[in-house]
Motif scaffolding. Structure first.
Motif, short mmCIF file in Angstrom:
data_model
loop_
_atom_site.label_atom_id
_atom_site.label_comp_id
_atom_site.label_asym_id
_atom_site.label_seq_id
_atom_site.Cartn_x
_atom_site.Cartn_y
_atom_site.Cartn_z
N GLU A 6 0.83 -1.20 0.00
CA GLU A 6 0.00 0.00 0.00
C GLU A 6 0.86 1.26 0.00
OE1 GLU A 6 -2.01 -2.96 2.94
OE2 GLU A 6 0.01 -2.21 2.50
N GLY A 8 0.21 5.94 -0.15
CA GLY A 8 -0.70 7.06 -0.27
C GLY A 8 -1.29 7.57 1.03
N ARG A 19 -5.84 9.53 -1.69
CA ARG A 19 -6.00 8.38 -2.58
C ARG A 19 -4.97 7.34 -2.20
NH1 ARG A 19 -4.47 7.72 -8.94
NH2 ARG A 19 -6.21 6.39 -9.59
N SER A 21 -3.20 3.65 -2.83
CA SER A 21 -2.90 2.70 -3.91
C SER A 21 -2.39 1.41 -3.32
CB SER A 21 -1.85 3.28 -4.86
OG SER A 21 -2.28 4.48 -5.44
N ARG A 72 -9.95 -0.33 -9.79
CA ARG A 72 -8.78 -1.16 -10.05
C ARG A 72 -8.34 -1.01 -11.49
NH1 ARG A 72 -10.32 -7.01 -8.57
NH2 ARG A 72 -8.28 -7.51 -9.48
N THR A 78 -3.06 -2.84 -9.90
CA THR A 78 -3.21 -1.87 -8.82
C THR A 78 -4.68 -1.65 -8.50
OG1 THR A 78 -1.18 -0.76 -9.54
CG2 THR A 78 -2.64 0.47 -8.09
N TYR A 80 -7.20 1.00 -6.09
CA TYR A 80 -7.19 2.32 -5.48
C TYR A 80 -8.36 2.49 -4.52
CZ TYR A 80 -4.23 3.14 -9.57
OH TYR A 80 -3.26 3.04 -10.53
N GLN A 82 -10.17 5.92 -3.26
CA GLN A 82 -10.29 7.37 -3.22
C GLN A 82 -11.17 7.74 -2.04
OE1 GLN A 82 -8.89 9.83 -5.28
NE2 GLN A 82 -9.77 11.22 -3.76
N CYS A 96 -4.75 -3.18 2.39
CA CYS A 96 -5.22 -3.75 1.13
C CYS A 96 -5.31 -5.26 1.30
CB CYS A 96 -4.22 -3.38 0.04
SG CYS A 96 -4.55 -4.08 -1.58
#
Length: 123
Positions: A6, A8, A19, A21, A72, A78, A80, A82, A96
């Motif tokens: 992970e 961000g 955000r 990632s 995704r 990846t 994401y 948000q 994640c």
């Protein structure tokens, strides 16, 4: 199992956005559902959002519905998260996760986890 990293996380004021990632390696990324969960100090881990391996269906916890979105990019391996309109109660370590199935909506469905990224929302 997938290896997940992970990025961000950080410190943001209430009302702000971040955000997250998650980069995946190992097994074929497009063959598993992905999700994000979080854990605040002294609290149980909470499932926040999930997305199917095709990206066509998503799930959100009531606490984040309307504020968070998950997406995704299977070409980039990846996923994401948000996060908009952040609140102090969103402060937690965000993880994640990957599930070896098309769709997942329970913590127990996931079999790979990242190390987590800290999100802190100041009031």
């Amino acid at each position: 199992q997938a290896q997940l990293v992970e990025s961000g996380g950080g410190l943001v004021q209430a009302g702000g956005s971040l955000r997250l990632s998650c980069a995946a390696s190992g097994r074929t990324f497009s063959s598993y559902a992905m999700g994000w969960c979080r854990q605040a100090p002294g609290k149980e881990r909470e499932l926040v959002a999930t997305i199917t391996w095709t990206g066509t269906s998503t799930y959100f916890a009531d606490s984040v519905k309307g504020r968070f979105t998950i997406s995704r990019d299977n070409a980039e391996n990846t996923v994401y998260l948000q996060m908009n309109s952040l609140k102090p109660e969103d402060t937690a370590v965000y993880y994640c996760a990957a599930a070896s199935r098309y769709y997942a909506k329970r913590l127990a469905d996931f079999d790979s986890w990242g190390q987590g990224t800290q999100v802190t929302v100041s009031s």
